[in-house]
Design a protein around this motif. Structure first.
Motif, PDB file in Angstrom:
ATOM      1  N   ARG A   4      44.545  33.037  43.749  1.00  0.00           N
ATOM      2  CA  ARG A   4      43.602  34.025  43.225  1.00  0.00           C
ATOM      3  C   ARG A   4      44.128  35.445  43.420  1.00  0.00           C
ATOM      4  O   ARG A   4      43.829  36.334  42.624  1.00  0.00           O
ATOM      5  N   MET A   5      44.940  35.677  44.465  1.00  0.00           N
ATOM      6  CA  MET A   5      45.565  36.986  44.613  1.00  0.00           C
ATOM      7  C   MET A   5      46.560  37.245  43.486  1.00  0.00           C
ATOM      8  O   MET A   5      46.745  38.388  43.059  1.00  0.00           O
ATOM      9  N   VAL A   6      47.211  36.182  43.015  1.00  0.00           N
ATOM     10  CA  VAL A   6      48.167  36.297  41.916  1.00  0.00           C
ATOM     11  C   VAL A   6      47.442  36.405  40.576  1.00  0.00           C
ATOM     12  O   VAL A   6      47.846  37.172  39.689  1.00  0.00           O
ATOM     13  N   GLU A   7      46.367  35.662  40.429  1.00  0.00           N
ATOM     14  CA  GLU A   7      45.655  35.633  39.157  1.00  0.00           C
ATOM     15  C   GLU A   7      44.918  36.938  38.880  1.00  0.00           C
ATOM     16  O   GLU A   7      44.787  37.362  37.716  1.00  0.00           O
ATOM     17  N   LEU A   8      44.458  37.605  39.927  1.00  0.00           N
ATOM     18  CA  LEU A   8      43.691  38.844  39.737  1.00  0.00           C
ATOM     19  C   LEU A   8      44.493  39.907  38.971  1.00  0.00           C
ATOM     20  O   LEU A   8      43.980  40.480  38.005  1.00  0.00           O
ATOM     21  N   PRO A   9      45.742  40.199  39.343  1.00  0.00           N
ATOM     22  CA  PRO A   9      46.492  41.192  38.564  1.00  0.00           C
ATOM     23  C   PRO A   9      46.795  40.754  37.135  1.00  0.00           C
ATOM     24  O   PRO A   9      47.112  41.600  36.284  1.00  0.00           O
ATOM     25  N   LEU A  10      46.712  39.442  36.870  1.00  0.00           N
ATOM     26  CA  LEU A  10      46.941  38.956  35.510  1.00  0.00           C
ATOM     27  C   LEU A  10      45.708  39.109  34.624  1.00  0.00           C
ATOM     28  O   LEU A  10      45.757  38.815  33.424  1.00  0.00           O
ATOM     29  N   GLY A  11      44.621  39.538  35.214  1.00  0.00           N
ATOM     30  CA  GLY A  11      43.397  39.740  34.441  1.00  0.00           C
ATOM     31  C   GLY A  11      42.356  38.672  34.629  1.00  0.00           C
ATOM     32  O   GLY A  11      41.309  38.684  33.966  1.00  0.00           O
ATOM     33  N   GLY A  12      42.584  37.734  35.543  1.00  0.00           N
ATOM     34  CA  GLY A  12      41.603  36.702  35.846  1.00  0.00           C
ATOM     35  C   GLY A  12      40.858  37.007  37.133  1.00  0.00           C
ATOM     36  O   GLY A  12      41.008  38.079  37.721  1.00  0.00           O
ATOM     37  N   GLN A  13      40.041  36.060  37.576  1.00  0.00           N
ATOM     38  CA  GLN A  13      39.346  36.156  38.870  1.00  0.00           C
ATOM     39  C   GLN A  13      38.526  37.444  38.997  1.00  0.00           C
ATOM     40  O   GLN A  13      38.560  38.131  40.025  1.00  0.00           O
ATOM     41  N   ALA A  14      37.774  37.771  37.957  1.00  0.00           N
ATOM     42  CA  ALA A  14      36.990  39.008  37.984  1.00  0.00           C
ATOM     43  C   ALA A  14      35.977  39.023  39.127  1.00  0.00           C
ATOM     44  O   ALA A  14      35.788  40.052  39.788  1.00  0.00           O
ATOM     45  N   GLY A  15      35.342  37.879  39.377  1.00  0.00           N
ATOM     46  CA  GLY A  15      34.373  37.814  40.467  1.00  0.00           C
ATOM     47  C   GLY A  15      35.023  38.032  41.817  1.00  0.00           C
ATOM     48  O   GLY A  15      34.473  38.728  42.684  1.00  0.00           O
ATOM     49  N   TYR A  16      36.192  37.441  42.005  1.00  0.00           N
ATOM     50  CA  TYR A  16      36.933  37.633  43.256  1.00  0.00           C
ATOM     51  C   TYR A  16      37.315  39.100  43.408  1.00  0.00           C
ATOM     52  O   TYR A  16      37.164  39.682  44.490  1.00  0.00           O
ATOM     53  N   GLY A  17      37.791  39.711  42.326  1.00  0.00           N
ATOM     54  CA  GLY A  17      38.161  41.122  42.388  1.00  0.00           C
ATOM     55  C   GLY A  17      37.002  42.001  42.781  1.00  0.00           C
ATOM     56  O   GLY A  17      37.157  42.945  43.575  1.00  0.00           O
ATOM     57  N   ALA A  18      35.841  41.723  42.242  1.00  0.00           N
ATOM     58  CA  ALA A  18      34.660  42.516  42.581  1.00  0.00           C
ATOM     59  C   ALA A  18      34.289  42.344  44.049  1.00  0.00           C
ATOM     60  O   ALA A  18      33.886  43.314  44.721  1.00  0.00           O
ATOM     61  N   ALA A  19      34.434  41.123  44.560  1.00  0.00           N
ATOM     62  CA  ALA A  19      34.107  40.879  45.971  1.00  0.00           C
ATOM     63  C   ALA A  19      35.084  41.599  46.897  1.00  0.00           C
ATOM     64  O   ALA A  19      34.692  42.156  47.929  1.00  0.00           O
ATOM     65  N   VAL A  20      36.378  41.588  46.533  1.00  0.00           N
ATOM     66  CA  VAL A  20      37.371  42.300  47.340  1.00  0.00           C
ATOM     67  C   VAL A  20      37.097  43.802  47.323  1.00  0.00           C
ATOM     68  O   VAL A  20      37.146  44.476  48.358  1.00  0.00           O
ATOM     69  N   GLU A  21      36.802  44.331  46.151  1.00  0.00           N
ATOM     70  CA  GLU A  21      36.483  45.752  46.030  1.00  0.00           C
ATOM     71  C   GLU A  21      35.288  46.122  46.909  1.00  0.00           C
ATOM     72  O   GLU A  21      35.328  47.113  47.654  1.00  0.00           O
ATOM     73  N   ALA A  22      34.240  45.312  46.865  1.00  0.00           N
ATOM     74  CA  ALA A  22      33.045  45.606  47.651  1.00  0.00           C
ATOM     75  C   ALA A  22      33.326  45.530  49.153  1.00  0.00           C
ATOM     76  O   ALA A  22      32.778  46.315  49.939  1.00  0.00           O
ATOM     77  N   ALA A  23      34.184  44.590  49.555  1.00  0.00           N
ATOM     78  CA  ALA A  23      34.466  44.421  50.977  1.00  0.00           C
ATOM     79  C   ALA A  23      35.377  45.515  51.531  1.00  0.00           C
ATOM     80  O   ALA A  23      35.199  45.971  52.665  1.00  0.00           O
TER      81      ALA A  23
END
Length: 533
Positions: free
Chosen positions: A204-223
């Motif tokens: 998911r760390m790899v997929e986020l920069p590719l434009g996936g895992q939007a929910g994970y990205g939002a959770a990381v941003e909030a944390a």
């Protein structure tokens, strides 16, 4: 006459028989050649990657480096790139992760006495740098604003981040916890209840920069946002998972500093990090900077982070104690829990010494190599135990195990030995030198002969190449107690003046607190200019 095309299914059958043979023979070369021929002729991209990956996994499971390791990880990268081109981001990320796990498996790089990465950092990582998917993951996403200057009207807010390893942070956090110009907070990503579940999971760390895992990205941003909004500067220990995680989000005006030791250079983490969100990278040794930037050349690009060389933070003055009367003939080896420490090399030195004088003995301090780590570790462990079974009953070797009082132990050591094949700075050797033990340092093979190496980190007369040279140096510096004591005092003076925290802390103050952030070695600018030309 054209060669008839053999069906992929038949080639796969032959290849898998070869893989099965790999697991049953001590002479796998023919089977590996058959595998290579078959895999090269397979047209189906996914099948080719599967075949090469299965073969690589079989060899790695035996503790061996596959002949086709680069081809195997490159085949997965080809699958990743094809998936990315088709818009299947999740599948592309999964294939990239498989490629990374093959390329940076611990057997080729950690559990052996040499590594294809250190042998040829540029060549070994070339396929990774050519991959569209890998480039997309590490592509600079930047920050919306530049990092702010240090505050002039209040203490600097410093956040020190690690993930389950604060071994080298004690002096740093103590310094800035008691500094009037600093307000300090620490964050261990492995124990923070909100962040710990997020700060793991390569895909998911790899997929986020590719434009996936939007929910994970939002959770990381909030944390992370509250921590980043509070801090003026974030110091991230280890250029591994913590650093990759922290750079998943825009740090805003907060300055990000990452320290790289040694281990990280043999992992995938520096290859997938967005260094556009890092302002400074600190190396604890010039040779580690040299090897890492060869493997990750974007660290030398014009828009790369500032690169620094700062010694580790070590309290060496507590080791400066009088020697016991029997220290002269005791050779110390501090730390032997990794194959890279190569304690068998130290035992060969001991054999040569005892052939001349049986008063010499080796004191081994620290935990041993775990055979459960990998088949390669188990093989080395078995050979080491066989050596020790021969030497320990004679009193030639004593295994002390881990100690809570290394300064006290070193009062009985007259010579401190580094038998390693690679190190960042070798803390145990530096502590031994500070304790007045005469240093004898193997020219670490992973970096020997390079512009920066063991010979540029330590005084030339400390460094040897072979066990024979090590034995001759030990015999010479212990010819009498007067000679040994004088050499030990000189080593202690050097260690305390070069590496003790009293000396080094000013560099960390300049890096973290001062407006003058140029604490790099004199070679940095020429290195960058040469790379840009």
């Amino acid at each position: 006459m054209p060669t008839p095309q053999i069906p992929d299914e038949l080639l796969a059958k032959v290849a898998r028989r070869a893989v099965a043979r790999l697991t049953r023979t001590d002479r796998p070369f023919v089977a590996e050649r058959v595998l290579g021929v078959c895999a090269q002729r397979v047209r189906n991209r996914r099948l080719k990657a599967d075949l090469l990956g299965e073969a690589a996994a079989a060899q790695l499971g035996r503790g061996l480096v596959p002949r086709h390791l680069v081809q195997a990880y490159a085949a997965e990268l080809a699958c990743a790139d094809a998936q990315l081109k088709s818009g299947r981001k999740k599948e592309a990320a999964a294939a990239l992760c498989r490629a990374l796990q093959l390329a940076f498996h611990r057997v080729p790089h950690i559990d052996r006495l040499h590594s294809p990465l250190s042998d040829d950092p540029v060549g070994f990582t070339a396929r990774l740098r050519a991959s569209a998917t890998a480039r997309a993951v590490a592509a600079p996403r930047g920050r919306k604003v530049l990092p702010a200057a240090p505050p002039a009207d209040r203490p600097l807010r410093l956040l020190v981040v690690n993930r389950a390893n604060a071994n080298f942070l004690g002096l740093l956090t103590e310094r800035y916890a008691n500094h009037p110009g600093v307000e300090l907070r620490t964050l261990d990503l492995a124990v923070d209840p909100e962040i710990a579940p997020l700060a793991k999971g390569l895909q998911r760390m790899v997929e986020l920069p590719l434009g996936g895992q939007a929910g994970y990205g939002a959770a990381v941003e909030a944390a992370l946002r509250p921590h980043l909004d509070w801090a003026d500067t974030v110091f991230v220990e280890w250029c591994s998972v913590a650093a990759a995680f922290m750079t998943l989000v825009d740090p805003g005006s907060t300055r990000i500093v990452v320290r790289l030791h040694k281990y990280e250079s043999f992992t995938h983490w520096p290859h997938i990090m967005d260094f556009s969100r890092v302002d400074d990278v600190v190396f604890i040794a010039e040779h580690m900077r040299e090897m890492t930037t060869a493997a990750v050349p974007r660290l030398l690009a014009p828009d790369a982070p500032r690169l620094h060389f700062l010694h580790n933070a070590l309290d060496l003055r507590r080791f400066d104690r009088p020697k016991s009367d029997d220290a002269r003939f005791t050779v110390g080896l501090v730390g032997m829990a990794q194959i890279a420490k190569d304690p068998r090399w130290a035992l060969e030195v001991l054999r040569l010494l005892r052939a001349r004088d049986e008063r010499y003995r080796l004191l081994m301090v620290g935990g041993g190599i775990s055979p459960a780590t990998s088949a390669a570790a188990a093989t080395y462990h078995a050979a080491l135990e066989k050596d020790l079974a021969e030497l320990e009953p004679t009193g030639a070797v004593r295994r002390l195990g881990p100690s809570d009082d290394v300064p006290g132990v070193l009062t009985g050591v007259g010579v401190i030995l580094s038998s390693s094949v690679r190190e960042g700075c070798h803390v145990g050797l530096m502590e031994g030198a500070a304790a007045g033990a005469v240093p004898v340092v193997r020219d670490w093979p992973f970096v020997a002969g390079r512009p920066h190496s063991t010979r540029t980190l330590f005084p030339e007369d400390w460094v040897v190449t072979t066990p024979q040279q090590a034995a001759e140096r030990i015999l010479a510096v212990t010819a009498s107690e007067e000679i040994r004591a004088a050499a030990g005092r000189e080593a202690s003076r050097y260690a305390l003046s070069a590496w003790d925290w009293e000396t080094v802390r000013a560099d960390y103050d300049r890096l973290l607190l001062g407006s003058d952030r140029d604490v790099s070695s004199p070679v940095e600018d020429p290195l960058r200019k040469a790379d840009a030309q």
